[in-house]
Enzyme design. Structure first.
Site: not given
Ligand code: 9MR
Length: 371
Positions: A181, A222, A258, A287, A289
């Protein structure tokens, strides 16, 4: 050969697929609480043996890996959760356990306990592991974000982080999300700690250091909102092209995927991912969803099924798209409700571990691609 087969089949089948799905969607419960729960995979009267019906069996035939993000606590404490991870998926991504705040909460003190447990689980279940993630602006330990480090010190800290974590898992990670990101929606670089202090060169440095530490791992950039062709995905494309030209070891691009049923699913995913094919890098949906404003109605559930298929078909239509990972498989542990107020039900299983119509939609695409 496998790729040609899956491409031809998916193209031919894409239109018919929606019609094929309609009966499942129509069967959704009238209470708008949950979509219909299809019969558990493998319980149909005809067709292959139950084990051949799992997502992982179907994906294998389709020539891709199917993965899930894994919640470390649920894996350790809930047998039903762990059983489904093992049965349905052939790759896994630690949802949080390899992030910087998890592995080095105190400076110089490393804790790989949960990540090691997942790696061991994966090995025991014939799964590959996506490492996630080495360089991000989020989930950094407070000693790092509150320390007032000079540029030189910060560069050393980043180097130390990568040369500690990557060797720890050396030989056990299939694909590493090295940088996560780094871009804004308009294609400019995100104003992060890394960019502010180190300048844009931190990205190339991170890939070089990761490659030195584990030359066999496939190194990914990513990001989210880079599904279709847009300013952000074009910026990623330009970055990858430029890094490859300079000989920087980057070998993959992860499209997080997402989505939200409130916005149209991008239908040019294969066009976008195809650009990366031409650069000679792999791609993956990392990722997936699809969130829904609650309560979900049948139209939204149908849109969710289609959005999942749009993402998966984008991958299946791209020669070097290697894997499709869902960001958690069950609504029980989704990050969505905690981030998007009033939204949820984004995953392919409900909170009671019942497969949803999105599961069926994915299965059908994989089945068609694998024929
Ligand atoms: O799913 C993850 C969640 O449990 C955490 O609290 C969060 C913190 O920022 O990160 C989530 O996963 C992220 C991933 O690592 C990177 N892309 C976005 C995902 C959703 O926020």
């Amino acid at each position: 050969m496998i790729k040609m087969t899956r491409v031809a089949t998916v193209v031919a089948a894409a239109a018919g697929l929606m019609a094929a799905l309609a009966p499942n969607v129509m069967a959704s419960s009238p209470g708008h609480q949950h979509p219909a729960t299809p019969a558990p995979a493998g319980s149909s009267h005809a067709g292959p043996a139950p084990s051949a019906q799992t997502l992982r069996a179907l994906a294998q035939r389709a020539g891709i890996r199917i993965g899930t993000a894994v919640n470390a606590d649920a894996l350790a404490n809930e047998p039903q959760y762990a059983d489904l991870v093992g049965a349905q998926f052939n790759s896994v991504t630690p949802e949080n356990a390899m992030k910087w705040d998890a592995v080095e909460p105190t400076r110089g003190t490393y804790d790989y306990t949960q990540a090691d447990q997942l790696v061991a689980y994966a090995r025991a279940h014939g799964q590959l592991v996506r490492g996630h993630t080495l360089v991000w602006h989020n989930q950094l330990p407070s000693w790092l974000t509150s320390g007032d480090f000079t540029a030189d010190q910060l560069r050393d800290i980043l180097h130390q982080h990568i040369t500690a974590e990557v060797p720890h898992f050396k030989g056990k990670i299939w694909q590493w999300d090295v940088v996560n990101e780094a871009f804004n929606e308009d294609g400019t670089l995100r104003d992060s700690l890394w960019l502010r202090k180190l300048g844009p060169g931190y990205i190339a440095d991170a890939f070089r250091w990761a490659h030195q530490a584990d030359p066999k791992a496939v190194l990914f950039y990513n990001d989210y909102n880079i599904d279709g062709v847009n300013a952000k995905s074009t910026a990623v494309y330009n970055l990858v092209a430029s890094l490859r030209k300079q000989g920087v070891p980057i070998q993959g691009v992860g499209d997080q995927g997402h989505l939200d049923v409130q916005y149209p699913a991008p239908h040019d995913i294969a066009d976008n991912l195809g650009r990366f094919d031409k650069l000679g890098v792999q791609t993956a949906i990392t990722e997936a969803d699809v969130r829904i404003p609650l309560p979900a109605d049948n139209t939204e559930v149908e849109a969710q099924n289609e959005a999942y298929q749009t993402l998966l078909e984008g991958c299946l239509l791209t020669a070097h798209c290697t894997d499709f990972t869902v960001w958690g498989f069950t609504d029980k542990y989704s990050w969505v409700p905690g981030t998007f107020t009033g939204e949820g039900q984004a995953n392919i299983y409900d909170e009671n571990y019942q497969a949803k119509t999105a599961y069926t939609a994915i299965s059908q695409d994989l089945r068609l691609a694998g024929r």
